[in-house]
Write a protein that holds these residues in place. Structure first.
Motif, PDB file in Angstrom:
ATOM      1  N   UNK A  20       0.850  -1.192   0.000  1.00  0.00           N
ATOM      2  CA  UNK A  20       0.000   0.000   0.000  1.00  0.00           C
ATOM      3  C   UNK A  20       0.879   1.231   0.000  1.00  0.00           C
ATOM      4  N   UNK A  21       0.343   2.344  -0.447  1.00  0.00           N
ATOM      5  CA  UNK A  21       1.091   3.603  -0.457  1.00  0.00           C
ATOM      6  C   UNK A  21       0.560   4.537   0.608  1.00  0.00           C
ATOM      7  N   UNK A  22       1.491   5.153   1.325  1.00  0.00           N
ATOM      8  CA  UNK A  22       1.130   6.111   2.365  1.00  0.00           C
ATOM      9  C   UNK A  22       2.178   7.219   2.347  1.00  0.00           C
ATOM     10  N   UNK A  23       1.793   8.393   1.867  1.00  0.00           N
ATOM     11  CA  UNK A  23       2.755   9.454   1.617  1.00  0.00           C
ATOM     12  C   UNK A  23       2.746  10.563   2.662  1.00  0.00           C
ATOM     13  N   UNK A  24       2.079  10.315   3.754  1.00  0.00           N
ATOM     14  CA  UNK A  24       2.051  11.293   4.828  1.00  0.00           C
ATOM     15  C   UNK A  24       1.232  10.761   5.984  1.00  0.00           C
ATOM     16  N   UNK A  25       1.317  11.389   7.143  1.00  0.00           N
ATOM     17  CA  UNK A  25       0.610  10.915   8.326  1.00  0.00           C
ATOM     18  C   UNK A  25      -0.818  11.412   8.438  1.00  0.00           C
ATOM     19  N   UNK A  26      -1.272  12.155   7.426  1.00  0.00           N
ATOM     20  CA  UNK A  26      -2.638  12.684   7.464  1.00  0.00           C
ATOM     21  C   UNK A  26      -3.174  12.853   6.045  1.00  0.00           C
ATOM     22  N   UNK A  27      -4.478  13.102   5.970  1.00  0.00           N
ATOM     23  CA  UNK A  27      -5.137  13.205   4.672  1.00  0.00           C
ATOM     24  C   UNK A  27      -4.643  14.410   3.872  1.00  0.00           C
ATOM     25  N   UNK A  28      -4.318  15.480   4.539  1.00  0.00           N
ATOM     26  CA  UNK A  28      -3.896  16.681   3.822  1.00  0.00           C
ATOM     27  C   UNK A  28      -2.664  16.414   2.966  1.00  0.00           C
ATOM     28  N   UNK A  29      -1.663  15.772   3.547  1.00  0.00           N
ATOM     29  CA  UNK A  29      -0.427  15.515   2.819  1.00  0.00           C
ATOM     30  C   UNK A  29      -0.616  14.400   1.792  1.00  0.00           C
ATOM     31  N   UNK A  30      -1.191  13.284   2.218  1.00  0.00           N
ATOM     32  CA  UNK A  30      -1.339  12.129   1.330  1.00  0.00           C
ATOM     33  C   UNK A  30      -2.257  12.439   0.149  1.00  0.00           C
ATOM     34  N   UNK A  31      -3.419  12.996   0.415  1.00  0.00           N
ATOM     35  CA  UNK A  31      -4.378  13.251  -0.664  1.00  0.00           C
ATOM     36  C   UNK A  31      -3.869  14.309  -1.636  1.00  0.00           C
ATOM     37  N   UNK A  32      -3.058  15.249  -1.149  1.00  0.00           N
ATOM     38  CA  UNK A  32      -2.460  16.236  -2.034  1.00  0.00           C
ATOM     39  C   UNK A  32      -1.522  15.560  -3.026  1.00  0.00           C
ATOM     40  N   UNK A  33      -0.772  14.575  -2.545  1.00  0.00           N
ATOM     41  CA  UNK A  33       0.148  13.822  -3.404  1.00  0.00           C
ATOM     42  C   UNK A  33      -0.625  12.979  -4.412  1.00  0.00           C
ATOM     43  N   UNK A  34      -1.712  12.348  -3.939  1.00  0.00           N
ATOM     44  CA  UNK A  34      -2.467  11.402  -4.768  1.00  0.00           C
ATOM     45  C   UNK A  34      -3.541  12.081  -5.615  1.00  0.00           C
ATOM     46  N   UNK A  35      -3.854  13.320  -5.292  1.00  0.00           N
ATOM     47  CA  UNK A  35      -4.780  14.168  -6.049  1.00  0.00           C
ATOM     48  C   UNK A  35      -6.197  13.584  -6.155  1.00  0.00           C
ATOM     49  N   UNK A  36      -6.589  12.828  -5.133  1.00  0.00           N
ATOM     50  CA  UNK A  36      -7.963  12.346  -5.004  1.00  0.00           C
ATOM     51  C   UNK A  36      -8.334  12.399  -3.531  1.00  0.00           C
ATOM     52  N   UNK A  37      -9.386  13.143  -3.217  1.00  0.00           N
ATOM     53  CA  UNK A  37      -9.831  13.229  -1.830  1.00  0.00           C
ATOM     54  C   UNK A  37     -10.348  11.867  -1.360  1.00  0.00           C
ATOM     55  N   UNK A  38      -9.952  11.477  -0.170  1.00  0.00           N
ATOM     56  CA  UNK A  38     -10.363  10.187   0.378  1.00  0.00           C
ATOM     57  C   UNK A  38      -9.329   9.091   0.195  1.00  0.00           C
ATOM     58  N   UNK A  39      -8.234   9.375  -0.520  1.00  0.00           N
ATOM     59  CA  UNK A  39      -7.205   8.358  -0.758  1.00  0.00           C
ATOM     60  C   UNK A  39      -6.550   7.922   0.549  1.00  0.00           C
ATOM     61  N   UNK A  40      -6.309   8.883   1.451  1.00  0.00           N
ATOM     62  CA  UNK A  40      -5.691   8.544   2.741  1.00  0.00           C
ATOM     63  C   UNK A  40      -6.591   7.614   3.546  1.00  0.00           C
ATOM     64  N   UNK A  41      -7.869   7.966   3.650  1.00  0.00           N
ATOM     65  CA  UNK A  41      -8.804   7.130   4.405  1.00  0.00           C
ATOM     66  C   UNK A  41      -8.890   5.730   3.805  1.00  0.00           C
ATOM     67  N   UNK A  42      -8.815   5.634   2.477  1.00  0.00           N
ATOM     68  CA  UNK A  42      -8.878   4.328   1.804  1.00  0.00           C
ATOM     69  C   UNK A  42      -7.661   3.480   2.147  1.00  0.00           C
ATOM     70  N   UNK A  43      -6.488   4.100   2.210  1.00  0.00           N
ATOM     71  CA  UNK A  43      -5.274   3.363   2.570  1.00  0.00           C
ATOM     72  C   UNK A  43      -5.361   2.836   3.993  1.00  0.00           C
ATOM     73  N   UNK A  44      -5.793   3.670   4.911  1.00  0.00           N
ATOM     74  CA  UNK A  44      -5.926   3.249   6.307  1.00  0.00           C
ATOM     75  C   UNK A  44      -6.937   2.111   6.425  1.00  0.00           C
ATOM     76  N   UNK A  45      -8.075   2.236   5.750  1.00  0.00           N
ATOM     77  CA  UNK A  45      -9.099   1.193   5.801  1.00  0.00           C
ATOM     78  C   UNK A  45      -8.586  -0.103   5.178  1.00  0.00           C
ATOM     79  N   UNK A  46      -7.834   0.005   4.080  1.00  0.00           N
ATOM     80  CA  UNK A  46      -7.287  -1.190   3.433  1.00  0.00           C
ATOM     81  C   UNK A  46      -6.309  -1.899   4.356  1.00  0.00           C
ATOM     82  N   UNK A  47      -5.459  -1.143   5.041  1.00  0.00           N
ATOM     83  CA  UNK A  47      -4.508  -1.739   5.975  1.00  0.00           C
ATOM     84  C   UNK A  47      -5.246  -2.489   7.083  1.00  0.00           C
ATOM     85  N   UNK A  48      -6.315  -1.896   7.585  1.00  0.00           N
ATOM     86  CA  UNK A  48      -7.070  -2.538   8.663  1.00  0.00           C
ATOM     87  C   UNK A  48      -7.755  -3.814   8.183  1.00  0.00           C
ATOM     88  N   UNK A  49      -8.271  -3.789   6.952  1.00  0.00           N
ATOM     89  CA  UNK A  49      -8.925  -4.989   6.414  1.00  0.00           C
ATOM     90  C   UNK A  49      -7.915  -6.093   6.152  1.00  0.00           C
TER      91      UNK A  49
END
Length: 363
Positions: free
Chosen positions: A116-145
């Motif tokens: 999985x990719x995680x480019x920052x410790x919060x949605x602001x940094x990660x989603x800015x890199x990935x350019x899709x809102x919600x990408x950070x939350x999706x990574x965290x949820x995927x890790x938990x699943x």
């Protein structure tokens, strides 16, 4: 050109771009993937044929990558076929499509590791890199699943100047999620990553980050660590260990590209892109051959490009003269991005080899 032993350079890890289509639009994407990118030339039939071709010769780690591999409806048929042929099947996903049913299908098809990719410790940094809102939350949820389903996963984190301040916090988050390993990736300006050319981490921050990684890796016992596309870390480690008298021994990662060498492009790893082109690594533009026209083994063993990748003395500048060239090698993709020559010296390393220092008239 000095030829190298075939037995010394066997493919141990292959990234396979099963599609270029992706549901993200990341700033640094090496193949400029998005929802309009092509799927590529691999039908189910010739995808299975490629696995047969590889497995008839070697049994490497085969990473189903993209784009986003979960956008292929046949991805688990491909994974199951690779497992049946004895390959160690892994998957690189952005997490947006990782639900409970996906996890069950991963296990059923024999997927042994997910990245999985995680480019920052919060949605602001990660989603800015990935350019899709919600990408950070999706990574965290995927890790938990993945953790809930007992599927090992590792986390890749990409850094440039704008998010280098968050390296430590990103590492700690990856660790708290239960990742098996954390890869600290130093951006290579290729594909859409060329947009970040002026945002690349530069000296002396580059070496300071590598030194931080060394100190962290020495004391870390819960998660495996590796810097990626930072090959002179393999020079820095023995130098720092000698300086502080450490007996630090690095642990190996079962599904990694290797523990003891920097750049292994075209030596033990390669990329097969969505159109069948074999490239020395995921970030090099140079093509060694095409699997629709040649067997993978023939490309690996006879391509002039790959043969030269294994001839370290032919590298230019400081890299060719360096006493650490066999354990470092410099990043060939970064050399090409900066100079236009994949065999030029590593542009982000400031080390002067002993042979060049002794030859200097000022010394």
């Amino acid at each position: 050109m000095a030829l190298t032993s075939r037995s010394e350079f066997l493919p141990k890890w292959i990234a396979w771009e099963t599609t270029q289509r992706c549901n993200l639009n990341c700033q640094h994407c090496r193949c400029a993937s998005d929802l309009n990118a092509p799927f590529g030339d691999f039908t189910t039939r010739n995808a299975l044929a490629l696995i047969d071709d590889i497995a008839a010769w070697v049994q490497p780690v085969l990473v189903l990558s993209g784009g986003e591999p979960l956008m292929r409806p046949d991805i688990f048929e491909i994974a199951a076929h690779g497992t049946a042929r004895g390959l160690r099947m892994c998957m690189a996903t952005n997490g947006l499509r990782v639900g409970d049913d996906t996890c069950r299908r991963m296990k059923d098809s024999g997927i042994r590791m997910v990245s999985l990719s995680l480019d920052g410790p919060n949605a602001q940094i990660h989603d800015d890199f990935r350019r899709v809102r919600g990408a950070f939350d999706a990574t965290i949820a995927a890790a938990e699943r993945l953790k809930a389903h007992g599927i090992p996963f590792l986390i890749n984190s990409s850094f440039a100047r704008h998010n280098q301040h968050a390296i430590g916090d990103t590492f700690r988050l990856a660790k708290s999620l239960g990742a098996t390993a954390w890869y600290m990736f130093m951006i290579v300006p290729t594909g859409r990553g060329t947009e970040l050319f002026d945002d690349l981490i530069t000296q002396p921050d580059y070496d300071a980050i590598l030194e931080w990684h060394y100190e962290q890796e020495k004391i870390e016992s819960d998660i495996l660590m590796r810097p990626t596309c930072a090959p002179h870390y393999y020079r820095v480690v023995p130098q720092l260990a000698q300086k502080d008298g450490s007996r630090f021994k690095r642990r190996d990662l079962t599904f990694s590209t290797g523990a003891g060498k920097g750049c292994v492009a075209g030596q033990t790893i390669c990329l097969i892109d969505a159109f069948g082109n074999v490239r020395p690594c995921s970030y090099m533009e140079q093509v060694a051959g095409n699997v629709f026209r040649q067997s993978f083994r023939e490309i690996w063993e006879t391509s002039p490009l790959l043969v030269r990748m294994r001839d370290f003395e032919s590298y230019g500048g400081r890299c060719g003269a360096c006493e650490f060239r066999n354990v470092c090698g410099g990043c060939r993709a970064r050399a090409y991005a900066v100079t236009g020559d994949p065999f030029a010296e590593e542009p982000f390393c400031d080390y002067i080899p002993r042979s060049m220092r002794s030859a200097s008239p000022s010394e």
